[in-house]
Design a protein around this motif. Structure first.
Motif, PDB file in Angstrom:
ATOM      1  N   GLY A   1      16.961  19.817 134.477  1.00 12.28           N
ATOM      2  CA  GLY A   1      16.545  20.800 133.482  1.00 12.28           C
ATOM      3  C   GLY A   1      17.672  21.059 132.502  1.00 12.28           C
ATOM      4  N   PRO A   2      17.366  21.442 131.260  1.00  8.29           N
ATOM      5  CA  PRO A   2      18.410  21.629 130.236  1.00  8.29           C
ATOM      6  C   PRO A   2      19.528  22.586 130.641  1.00  8.29           C
ATOM      7  CG  PRO A   2      16.239  21.620 129.218  1.00  8.29           C
ATOM      8  CD  PRO A   2      16.007  21.621 130.706  1.00  8.29           C
ATOM      9  N   GLU A   3      19.202  23.678 131.332  1.00  7.57           N
ATOM     10  CA  GLU A   3      20.245  24.630 131.716  1.00  7.57           C
ATOM     11  C   GLU A   3      21.219  24.016 132.707  1.00  7.57           C
ATOM     12  OE1 GLU A   3      18.807  28.364 133.054  1.00  7.57           O
ATOM     13  OE2 GLU A   3      17.768  28.841 131.161  1.00  7.57           O
TER      14      GLU A   3
ATOM     15  N   THR B   1      28.256   7.657 130.670  1.00  4.91           N
ATOM     16  CA  THR B   1      27.598   7.363 131.946  1.00  4.91           C
ATOM     17  C   THR B   1      26.473   8.350 132.211  1.00  4.91           C
ATOM     18  OG1 THR B   1      29.602   6.381 132.885  1.00  4.91           O
ATOM     19  CG2 THR B   1      27.943   7.191 134.435  1.00  4.91           C
ATOM     20  N   ALA B   2      26.749   9.647 132.013  1.00  4.27           N
ATOM     21  CA  ALA B   2      25.707  10.653 132.221  1.00  4.27           C
ATOM     22  C   ALA B   2      24.546  10.429 131.252  1.00  4.27           C
ATOM     23  CB  ALA B   2      26.293  12.051 132.044  1.00  4.27           C
ATOM     24  N   ALA B   3      24.862  10.153 129.981  1.00  4.37           N
ATOM     25  CA  ALA B   3      23.813   9.934 128.983  1.00  4.37           C
ATOM     26  C   ALA B   3      22.999   8.678 129.304  1.00  4.37           C
ATOM     27  CB  ALA B   3      24.439   9.824 127.600  1.00  4.37           C
ATOM     28  N   TRP B   4      23.655   7.657 129.845  1.00  3.85           N
ATOM     29  CA  TRP B   4      22.965   6.414 130.217  1.00  3.85           C
ATOM     30  C   TRP B   4      21.892   6.679 131.267  1.00  3.85           C
ATOM     31  CZ3 TRP B   4      24.000   3.607 135.038  1.00  3.85           C
ATOM     32  CH2 TRP B   4      23.341   2.369 135.117  1.00  3.85           C
ATOM     33  N   HIS B   5      22.213   7.511 132.244  1.00  6.90           N
ATOM     34  CA  HIS B   5      21.214   7.832 133.266  1.00  6.90           C
ATOM     35  C   HIS B   5      20.014   8.540 132.647  1.00  6.90           C
ATOM     36  CE1 HIS B   5      23.035   6.616 137.094  1.00  6.90           C
ATOM     37  NE2 HIS B   5      24.200   6.870 136.518  1.00  6.90           N
ATOM     38  N   PHE B   6      20.250   9.388 131.650  1.00 11.72           N
ATOM     39  CA  PHE B   6      19.127  10.023 130.961  1.00 11.72           C
ATOM     40  C   PHE B   6      18.334   8.991 130.151  1.00 11.72           C
ATOM     41  CE2 PHE B   6      22.071  13.922 130.859  1.00 11.72           C
ATOM     42  CZ  PHE B   6      21.637  14.322 132.122  1.00 11.72           C
ATOM     43  N   ALA B   7      19.032   8.040 129.553  1.00 13.60           N
ATOM     44  CA  ALA B   7      18.363   7.017 128.747  1.00 13.60           C
ATOM     45  C   ALA B   7      17.463   6.128 129.601  1.00 13.60           C
ATOM     46  CB  ALA B   7      19.397   6.166 128.014  1.00 13.60           C
ATOM     47  N   LEU B   8      17.758   6.021 130.891  1.00 11.63           N
ATOM     48  CA  LEU B   8      16.940   5.205 131.787  1.00 11.63           C
ATOM     49  C   LEU B   8      15.722   5.962 132.300  1.00 11.63           C
ATOM     50  CD1 LEU B   8      19.660   3.440 133.997  1.00 11.63           C
ATOM     51  CD2 LEU B   8      18.514   2.566 131.943  1.00 11.63           C
ATOM     52  N   GLY B   9      15.661   7.258 132.029  1.00 17.02           N
ATOM     53  CA  GLY B   9      14.567   8.082 132.528  1.00 17.02           C
ATOM     54  C   GLY B   9      13.421   8.191 131.533  1.00 17.02           C
ATOM     55  N   ASP B  10      12.745   9.328 131.592  1.00 19.50           N
ATOM     56  CA  ASP B  10      11.583   9.592 130.737  1.00 19.50           C
ATOM     57  C   ASP B  10      12.014   9.615 129.273  1.00 19.50           C
ATOM     58  OD1 ASP B  10       9.405  10.557 129.382  1.00 19.50           O
ATOM     59  OD2 ASP B  10       9.064  12.277 130.710  1.00 19.50           O
ATOM     60  N   PRO B  11      11.538   8.675 128.452  1.00 20.59           N
ATOM     61  CA  PRO B  11      11.973   8.621 127.049  1.00 20.59           C
ATOM     62  C   PRO B  11      11.677   9.911 126.279  1.00 20.59           C
ATOM     63  CG  PRO B  11      10.777   6.625 127.654  1.00 20.59           C
ATOM     64  CD  PRO B  11      10.598   7.596 128.787  1.00 20.59           C
ATOM     65  N   SER B  12      10.645  10.624 126.682  1.00 21.39           N
ATOM     66  CA  SER B  12      10.292  11.848 125.958  1.00 21.39           C
ATOM     67  C   SER B  12      11.290  12.970 126.206  1.00 21.39           C
ATOM     68  CB  SER B  12       8.885  12.311 126.358  1.00 21.39           C
ATOM     69  OG  SER B  12       8.850  12.743 127.716  1.00 21.39           O
ATOM     70  N   ARG B  13      12.149  12.828 127.243  1.00 27.16           N
ATOM     71  CA  ARG B  13      13.104  13.871 127.589  1.00 27.16           C
ATOM     72  C   ARG B  13      14.555  13.475 127.290  1.00 27.16           C
ATOM     73  NH1 ARG B  13      13.283  15.729 133.134  1.00 27.16           N
ATOM     74  NH2 ARG B  13      13.858  17.725 132.199  1.00 27.16           N
ATOM     75  N   THR B  14      14.771  12.210 126.964  1.00 28.38           N
ATOM     76  CA  THR B  14      16.140  11.715 126.815  1.00 28.38           C
ATOM     77  C   THR B  14      16.941  12.499 125.788  1.00 28.38           C
ATOM     78  OG1 THR B  14      15.494   9.475 127.488  1.00 28.38           O
ATOM     79  CG2 THR B  14      17.548   9.706 126.254  1.00 28.38           C
ATOM     80  N   ALA B  15      16.391  12.674 124.598  1.00 29.79           N
ATOM     81  CA  ALA B  15      17.128  13.334 123.518  1.00 29.79           C
ATOM     82  C   ALA B  15      17.506  14.761 123.894  1.00 29.79           C
ATOM     83  CB  ALA B  15      16.309  13.321 122.231  1.00 29.79           C
ATOM     84  N   ALA B  16      16.578  15.500 124.502  1.00 33.33           N
ATOM     85  CA  ALA B  16      16.847  16.893 124.856  1.00 33.33           C
ATOM     86  C   ALA B  16      17.916  16.987 125.942  1.00 33.33           C
ATOM     87  CB  ALA B  16      15.562  17.570 125.315  1.00 33.33           C
ATOM     88  N   LEU B  17      17.876  16.079 126.905  1.00 28.54           N
ATOM     89  CA  LEU B  17      18.855  16.128 127.988  1.00 28.54           C
ATOM     90  C   LEU B  17      20.245  15.751 127.494  1.00 28.54           C
ATOM     91  CD1 LEU B  17      16.791  14.599 130.934  1.00 28.54           C
ATOM     92  CD2 LEU B  17      17.387  16.996 130.543  1.00 28.54           C
ATOM     93  N   ILE B  18      20.335  14.742 126.635  1.00 24.51           N
ATOM     94  CA  ILE B  18      21.648  14.374 126.086  1.00 24.51           C
ATOM     95  C   ILE B  18      22.184  15.504 125.209  1.00 24.51           C
ATOM     96  CG2 ILE B  18      22.862  12.781 124.550  1.00 24.51           C
ATOM     97  CD1 ILE B  18      21.109  10.545 125.615  1.00 24.51           C
ATOM     98  N   ALA B  19      21.296  16.155 124.448  1.00 26.39           N
ATOM     99  CA  ALA B  19      21.729  17.287 123.620  1.00 26.39           C
ATOM    100  C   ALA B  19      22.272  18.411 124.488  1.00 26.39           C
ATOM    101  CB  ALA B  19      20.560  17.787 122.769  1.00 26.39           C
ATOM    102  N   ALA B  20      21.615  18.683 125.617  1.00 26.88           N
ATOM    103  CA  ALA B  20      22.091  19.732 126.525  1.00 26.88           C
ATOM    104  C   ALA B  20      23.432  19.350 127.139  1.00 26.88           C
ATOM    105  CB  ALA B  20      21.056  19.978 127.618  1.00 26.88           C
ATOM    106  N   LEU B  21      23.577  18.081 127.505  1.00 29.43           N
ATOM    107  CA  LEU B  21      24.846  17.584 128.059  1.00 29.43           C
ATOM    108  C   LEU B  21      25.983  17.791 127.062  1.00 29.43           C
ATOM    109  CD1 LEU B  21      26.419  15.786 130.190  1.00 29.43           C
ATOM    110  CD2 LEU B  21      25.752  13.847 128.763  1.00 29.43           C
ATOM    111  N   LEU B  22      25.764  17.401 125.811  1.00 33.44           N
ATOM    112  CA  LEU B  22      26.813  17.498 124.795  1.00 33.44           C
ATOM    113  C   LEU B  22      27.098  18.949 124.419  1.00 33.44           C
ATOM    114  CD1 LEU B  22      25.886  14.487 122.471  1.00 33.44           C
ATOM    115  CD2 LEU B  22      27.476  14.567 124.398  1.00 33.44           C
ATOM    116  N   GLU B  23      26.042  19.771 124.411  1.00 33.16           N
ATOM    117  CA  GLU B  23      26.254  21.193 124.123  1.00 33.16           C
ATOM    118  C   GLU B  23      27.128  21.829 125.186  1.00 33.16           C
ATOM    119  OE1 GLU B  23      23.707  25.358 123.568  1.00 33.16           O
ATOM    120  OE2 GLU B  23      22.655  23.458 123.972  1.00 33.16           O
ATOM    121  N   GLY B  24      26.826  21.521 126.447  1.00 33.62           N
ATOM    122  CA  GLY B  24      27.627  22.081 127.529  1.00 33.62           C
ATOM    123  C   GLY B  24      29.056  21.590 127.489  1.00 33.62           C
ATOM    124  N   TYR B  25      29.241  20.295 127.306  1.00 34.58           N
ATOM    125  CA  TYR B  25      30.593  19.740 127.251  1.00 34.58           C
ATOM    126  C   TYR B  25      31.360  20.346 126.079  1.00 34.58           C
ATOM    127  CZ  TYR B  25      34.360  16.315 127.610  1.00 34.58           C
ATOM    128  OH  TYR B  25      35.596  15.716 127.766  1.00 34.58           O
TER     129      TYR B  25
END
Length: 303
Positions: free
Chosen positions: A111-113, A222-246
């Protein structure tokens, strides 16, 4: 029945281990051990591909990581003789084994949080590991990793397209001025949600087997790659959350944001390298792995 001698391990670590359960088979074997109500994890290192110096660097990182609010790591435990590792006989071959403390917490969800919390903790980890010496034992140089992966695939039938794709990725990275002089230091090496847990907003990282010294983007990629291998409809949001947190702990430079796609592809390359060097796959599975990798490496990634 365990394939590990619990009596011997109990003597090595001064603990009365009552049970031993294999939780991760494969190149490295990981066991869950119990003693007196406490839980530990034992890693049996691969018989090849990890030198004593590389193992020593990993354990030094985990012992010397600076205490940081919101961050924890699974720390190694020395033997009663003060050694980093015990020597365990497995399958007739002596292998280095290390005992680790168990971290308390729940799995991190996608989840994004939770992903943002993971991202902020990853930035804290990079800071907490900064300045710990010995990284020369495990240099994570992107160009060298690409060259090694292409060479390792040479013996795999049908890997020619993947080798060419890796060579192109390496050339693109070397030719991009923004990819040089990036913030670097000690990295986890396999930074993904499955290698962390959370408790009361504190993220605990474990499995530093692939740690080393290189650009911090290697962990983010590496973290973003795992998201890229998942549901394409969620990839952008998950990578955005990862980068926002970092970025809440260490803002990324424009150059880092520009070249992050290179490091997502590098995670795919490193996966191929691991499979080629340490795993035996059936021809049909190799075809699927190589096709997926070639497709990702040849795509125009936008992050």
């Amino acid at each position: 029945m365990s394939d590990i001698d619990l009596h011997y391990l109990s003597q090595c670590y001064g603990r009365a281990f009552a049970s031993c359960e294999l939780v991760v088979p494969g190149v490295n074997r990981t066991y869950r051990l119990a003693a007196g109500g406490d839980v530990y994890y034992l890693r049996l290192y691969r018989p090849v591909g990890r030198s004593p110096a590389e193992i020593a660097f990993e354990l030094r990182l985990l012992r010397e990581v600076r205490p940081t609010p919101g961050l924890d790591v699974a720390r190694p435990i020395r033997t009663v003789d003060g050694a980093d590792c015990a020597q365990v006989l497995f399958g007739g071959v002596g292998r280095a084994a290390c005992l680790f403390e168990a971290l308390d917490g729940r799995p991190i969800t996608d989840g994004p949080e939770d992903v943002a919390l993971f991202g902020s903790a990853l930035a804290k980890l990079h800071d907490a590991l900064a300045g710990i010496g010995g990284g020369g034992a495990r240099l994570l140089d992107p160009a060298a990793l690409c060259a090694r992966a292409a060479a390792s695939l040479a013996s795999i039938s049908g890997s020619e397209a993947a080798q060419r794709a890796i060579d192109r990725c390496r050339a693109e990275m070397l030719g991009d001025p923004a990819a040089h002089g990036l913030p670097s230091g000690n990295c986890h090496g396999d930074a993904r949600l499955a290698n962390a847990i959370v408790q009361d907003a504190t993220v605990g990282f474990f499995d530093f087997d692939d740690c080393g010294c290189g650009p911090y983007l290697l962990d983010l990629g590496t973290a973003a790659w795992h998201f890229a291998l998942g549901d394409p409809s969620r990839t952008a949001a998950l990578i955005a959350a990862l980068l926002e947190g970092y970025g809440s702990e260490r803002p990324l430079s424009q150059a880092e944001r520009r070249v992050l796609p290179h490091y997502v592809k590098l995670a795919e390359v490193r996966s191929l390298l691991f499979l080629a060097e340490f795993c035996t796959l059936a021809d049909g599975l190799w075809r699927r792995v190589l096709d997926r990798a070639t497709n990702l490496l040849e795509r125009e990634l936008t992050i």
